[in-house]
Design a protein around this motif. Structure first.
Motif, PDB file in Angstrom:
ATOM      1  N   GLY A 215       0.788  -1.229   0.000  1.00  0.00           N
ATOM      2  CA  GLY A 215       0.000   0.000   0.000  1.00  0.00           C
ATOM      3  C   GLY A 215       0.815   1.272   0.000  1.00  0.00           C
ATOM      4  O   GLY A 215       0.320   2.333   0.387  1.00  0.00           O
ATOM      5  N   LEU A 216       2.069   1.196  -0.451  1.00  0.00           N
ATOM      6  CA  LEU A 216       2.938   2.373  -0.476  1.00  0.00           C
ATOM      7  C   LEU A 216       2.963   2.985  -1.872  1.00  0.00           C
ATOM      8  O   LEU A 216       3.049   2.267  -2.869  1.00  0.00           O
ATOM      9  CB  LEU A 216       4.364   1.998  -0.063  1.00  0.00           C
ATOM     10  CG  LEU A 216       4.541   1.443   1.354  1.00  0.00           C
ATOM     11  CD1 LEU A 216       5.986   1.028   1.578  1.00  0.00           C
ATOM     12  CD2 LEU A 216       4.111   2.467   2.393  1.00  0.00           C
ATOM     13  N   THR A 217       2.890   4.289  -1.940  1.00  0.00           N
ATOM     14  CA  THR A 217       2.993   4.992  -3.212  1.00  0.00           C
ATOM     15  C   THR A 217       4.466   5.215  -3.546  1.00  0.00           C
ATOM     16  O   THR A 217       5.330   5.144  -2.656  1.00  0.00           O
ATOM     17  CB  THR A 217       2.275   6.350  -3.150  1.00  0.00           C
ATOM     18  OG1 THR A 217       2.914   7.165  -2.151  1.00  0.00           O
ATOM     19  CG2 THR A 217       0.807   6.167  -2.786  1.00  0.00           C
ATOM     20  N   PRO A 218       4.777   5.493  -4.817  1.00  0.00           N
ATOM     21  CA  PRO A 218       6.179   5.730  -5.186  1.00  0.00           C
ATOM     22  C   PRO A 218       6.833   6.865  -4.404  1.00  0.00           C
ATOM     23  O   PRO A 218       8.043   6.852  -4.172  1.00  0.00           O
ATOM     24  CB  PRO A 218       6.086   6.061  -6.683  1.00  0.00           C
ATOM     25  CG  PRO A 218       4.852   5.365  -7.143  1.00  0.00           C
ATOM     26  CD  PRO A 218       3.893   5.468  -5.999  1.00  0.00           C
ATOM     27  N   SER A 219       6.041   7.863  -3.997  1.00  0.00           N
ATOM     28  CA  SER A 219       6.598   9.014  -3.287  1.00  0.00           C
ATOM     29  C   SER A 219       6.636   8.828  -1.774  1.00  0.00           C
ATOM     30  O   SER A 219       7.103   9.703  -1.048  1.00  0.00           O
ATOM     31  CB  SER A 219       5.782  10.268  -3.621  1.00  0.00           C
ATOM     32  OG  SER A 219       4.427  10.101  -3.230  1.00  0.00           O
ATOM     33  N   SER A 220       6.154   7.695  -1.282  1.00  0.00           N
ATOM     34  CA  SER A 220       6.119   7.464   0.161  1.00  0.00           C
ATOM     35  C   SER A 220       7.531   7.404   0.737  1.00  0.00           C
ATOM     36  O   SER A 220       8.452   6.857   0.132  1.00  0.00           O
ATOM     37  CB  SER A 220       5.381   6.157   0.467  1.00  0.00           C
ATOM     38  OG  SER A 220       5.454   5.858   1.844  1.00  0.00           O
ATOM     39  N   ALA A 221       7.688   7.977   1.938  1.00  0.00           N
ATOM     40  CA  ALA A 221       9.004   8.020   2.580  1.00  0.00           C
ATOM     41  C   ALA A 221       9.358   6.710   3.275  1.00  0.00           C
ATOM     42  O   ALA A 221      10.481   6.538   3.745  1.00  0.00           O
ATOM     43  CB  ALA A 221       9.044   9.168   3.587  1.00  0.00           C
ATOM     44  N   PHE A 222       8.423   5.789   3.359  1.00  0.00           N
ATOM     45  CA  PHE A 222       8.693   4.514   4.023  1.00  0.00           C
ATOM     46  C   PHE A 222       9.640   3.652   3.177  1.00  0.00           C
ATOM     47  O   PHE A 222       9.624   3.706   1.949  1.00  0.00           O
ATOM     48  CB  PHE A 222       7.392   3.744   4.259  1.00  0.00           C
ATOM     49  CG  PHE A 222       6.536   4.315   5.348  1.00  0.00           C
ATOM     50  CD1 PHE A 222       6.662   3.866   6.648  1.00  0.00           C
ATOM     51  CD2 PHE A 222       5.615   5.315   5.071  1.00  0.00           C
ATOM     52  CE1 PHE A 222       5.875   4.390   7.661  1.00  0.00           C
ATOM     53  CE2 PHE A 222       4.826   5.850   6.073  1.00  0.00           C
ATOM     54  CZ  PHE A 222       4.961   5.393   7.376  1.00  0.00           C
ATOM     55  N   THR A 223      10.460   2.870   3.857  1.00  0.00           N
ATOM     56  CA  THR A 223      11.342   1.921   3.180  1.00  0.00           C
ATOM     57  C   THR A 223      10.945   0.504   3.583  1.00  0.00           C
ATOM     58  O   THR A 223      10.324   0.294   4.629  1.00  0.00           O
ATOM     59  CB  THR A 223      12.816   2.163   3.548  1.00  0.00           C
ATOM     60  OG1 THR A 223      12.975   2.042   4.973  1.00  0.00           O
ATOM     61  CG2 THR A 223      13.261   3.551   3.107  1.00  0.00           C
ATOM     62  N   VAL A 224      11.301  -0.455   2.737  1.00  0.00           N
ATOM     63  CA  VAL A 224      10.934  -1.849   2.986  1.00  0.00           C
ATOM     64  C   VAL A 224      12.162  -2.733   2.829  1.00  0.00           C
ATOM     65  O   VAL A 224      12.944  -2.568   1.885  1.00  0.00           O
ATOM     66  CB  VAL A 224       9.827  -2.324   2.016  1.00  0.00           C
ATOM     67  CG1 VAL A 224       9.421  -3.756   2.345  1.00  0.00           C
ATOM     68  CG2 VAL A 224       8.618  -1.408   2.084  1.00  0.00           C
ATOM     69  N   ASN A 225      12.314  -3.661   3.754  1.00  0.00           N
ATOM     70  CA  ASN A 225      13.410  -4.619   3.709  1.00  0.00           C
ATOM     71  C   ASN A 225      12.828  -6.024   3.824  1.00  0.00           C
ATOM     72  O   ASN A 225      11.875  -6.244   4.572  1.00  0.00           O
ATOM     73  CB  ASN A 225      14.382  -4.355   4.867  1.00  0.00           C
ATOM     74  CG  ASN A 225      15.593  -5.256   4.812  1.00  0.00           C
ATOM     75  OD1 ASN A 225      16.109  -5.542   3.737  1.00  0.00           O
ATOM     76  ND2 ASN A 225      16.053  -5.715   5.964  1.00  0.00           N
ATOM     77  N   VAL A 226      13.373  -6.974   3.069  1.00  0.00           N
ATOM     78  CA  VAL A 226      12.891  -8.352   3.112  1.00  0.00           C
ATOM     79  C   VAL A 226      13.968  -9.250   3.703  1.00  0.00           C
ATOM     80  O   VAL A 226      15.105  -9.268   3.219  1.00  0.00           O
ATOM     81  CB  VAL A 226      12.502  -8.863   1.706  1.00  0.00           C
ATOM     82  CG1 VAL A 226      12.069 -10.327   1.778  1.00  0.00           C
ATOM     83  CG2 VAL A 226      11.384  -8.016   1.123  1.00  0.00           C
ATOM     84  N   LEU A 227      13.608  -9.979   4.761  1.00  0.00           N
ATOM     85  CA  LEU A 227      14.536 -10.906   5.405  1.00  0.00           C
ATOM     86  C   LEU A 227      14.405 -12.295   4.788  1.00  0.00           C
ATOM     87  O   LEU A 227      13.301 -12.825   4.645  1.00  0.00           O
ATOM     88  CB  LEU A 227      14.256 -10.982   6.906  1.00  0.00           C
ATOM     89  CG  LEU A 227      14.446  -9.683   7.703  1.00  0.00           C
ATOM     90  CD1 LEU A 227      14.170  -9.936   9.179  1.00  0.00           C
ATOM     91  CD2 LEU A 227      15.847  -9.123   7.505  1.00  0.00           C
ATOM     92  N   ASP A 228      15.544 -12.871   4.446  1.00  0.00           N
ATOM     93  CA  ASP A 228      15.592 -14.192   3.818  1.00  0.00           C
ATOM     94  C   ASP A 228      15.500 -15.268   4.899  1.00  0.00           C
ATOM     95  O   ASP A 228      16.504 -15.843   5.315  1.00  0.00           O
ATOM     96  CB  ASP A 228      16.891 -14.319   3.018  1.00  0.00           C
ATOM     97  CG  ASP A 228      16.968 -15.621   2.242  1.00  0.00           C
ATOM     98  OD1 ASP A 228      15.934 -16.301   2.125  1.00  0.00           O
ATOM     99  OD2 ASP A 228      18.067 -15.945   1.751  1.00  0.00           O
ATOM    100  N   GLN A 229      14.288 -15.556   5.341  1.00  0.00           N
ATOM    101  CA  GLN A 229      14.080 -16.506   6.431  1.00  0.00           C
ATOM    102  C   GLN A 229      14.558 -17.909   6.078  1.00  0.00           C
ATOM    103  O   GLN A 229      14.975 -18.677   6.947  1.00  0.00           O
ATOM    104  CB  GLN A 229      12.596 -16.555   6.807  1.00  0.00           C
ATOM    105  CG  GLN A 229      12.076 -15.301   7.478  1.00  0.00           C
ATOM    106  CD  GLN A 229      12.696 -15.076   8.844  1.00  0.00           C
ATOM    107  OE1 GLN A 229      13.495 -14.162   9.033  1.00  0.00           O
ATOM    108  NE2 GLN A 229      12.352 -15.921   9.798  1.00  0.00           N
ATOM    109  N   ASN A 230      14.479 -18.266   4.797  1.00  0.00           N
ATOM    110  CA  ASN A 230      14.841 -19.615   4.372  1.00  0.00           C
ATOM    111  C   ASN A 230      16.321 -19.750   4.020  1.00  0.00           C
ATOM    112  O   ASN A 230      16.781 -20.847   3.705  1.00  0.00           O
ATOM    113  CB  ASN A 230      13.996 -20.028   3.158  1.00  0.00           C
ATOM    114  CG  ASN A 230      12.509 -19.894   3.431  1.00  0.00           C
ATOM    115  OD1 ASN A 230      12.057 -20.192   4.528  1.00  0.00           O
ATOM    116  ND2 ASN A 230      11.755 -19.434   2.453  1.00  0.00           N
TER     117      ASN A 230
END
Length: 235
Positions: free
Chosen positions: A43-58
């Protein structure tokens, strides 16, 4: 000798009791398309200041179900939420760029519609498909509080037959058709939206390129807010 043996045995027993420290999952590097799809999914727009990180659980160095997406934001850029990715999530993140753009447009249009979304409205829906001429006739649909209140077949204005009531869709139903096409990774999806209200005016879906006669096209026109009209009972 006995003392040495006892000492070694005690040392081995102690080392066996010491728990192995857990392995810290490493962050995955996603390509630009995956990043765009992931942000859309969250639900983030391109201009959103939020960042996302994905943890490689496997620990397999690739995006797979079970990996965790963590969102960071705020002044201190701290964790705000996390989501364990399922099979459908991974499919959407790995989807082609075309569907990614379709998802972005859908999100923006649906947000506009939700802001305006009238309690009482009417519009004309027409289906284009490999079906009978009767099914392809336009239907005038009146919606009240999110439910179809009345549906008539044009141009004669006769009530929609009982066995075709499922084809009388609300605007929200049209959005669901688009969501479904994206979730199913449709081979082709083309949508245009009303610039004022955000609802879909034309939807064209081809679910499988190698399968004939399963394409779907819907057009919505003559939209009007009917708040001044007295609600009537659905036929």
């Amino acid at each position: 000798m006995k003392l040495l043996t006892a000492t070694l045995f005690a040392a081995l027993s102690l080392s066996a009791c010491v728990a192995t420290p857990p392995v810290t999952p490493q962050s995955l590097t996603l390509n630009a398309n995956q990043q765009t799809n992931l942000r859309t999914l969250l639900g983030l727009t391109p201009s959103s200041a939020f960042t996302v990180n994905v943890l490689d659980q496997n620990a397999d160095r690739q995006l797979t179900p079970g990996d965790i997406a963590i969102m960071y934001g705020g002044i201190a850029n701290t964790e705000t939420s996390r989501r364990t990715l399922g099979v459908a999530d991974v499919t959407r993140i790995n989807a082609a760029t075309g569907l990614s753009e379709a998802a972005r447009q859908l999100q923006a249009a649906e947000a506009k519609w939700q802001q305006i979304r009238p309690i009482h409205y009417a519009y004309t829906l027409q289906r284009s498909c490999f079906c009978t001429p009767e099914v392809r006739k336009p239907i005038e649909i009146r919606v009240f509080r999110g439910k179809v209140q009345q549906a008539t077949v044009l141009p004669d204005g006769t009530p929609l037959p009982a066995d075709r009531q499922a084809s009388a869709l609300t605007i929200d139903d049209l959005f669901l058709k688009i969501h479904d096409a994206i979730d199913r990774n449709a081979a082709s999806l083309s949508v245009t939206y009303d610039p004022q209200y955000g609802f879909p005016t034309n939807i064209s879906i081809d679910y499988e390129r190698m399968m004939a006669d399963e394409e779907l096209a819907l057009s919505a026109s003559n939209f009007k807010i009917a708040s001044g009209l007295k609600p009537t009972q659905r036929q």
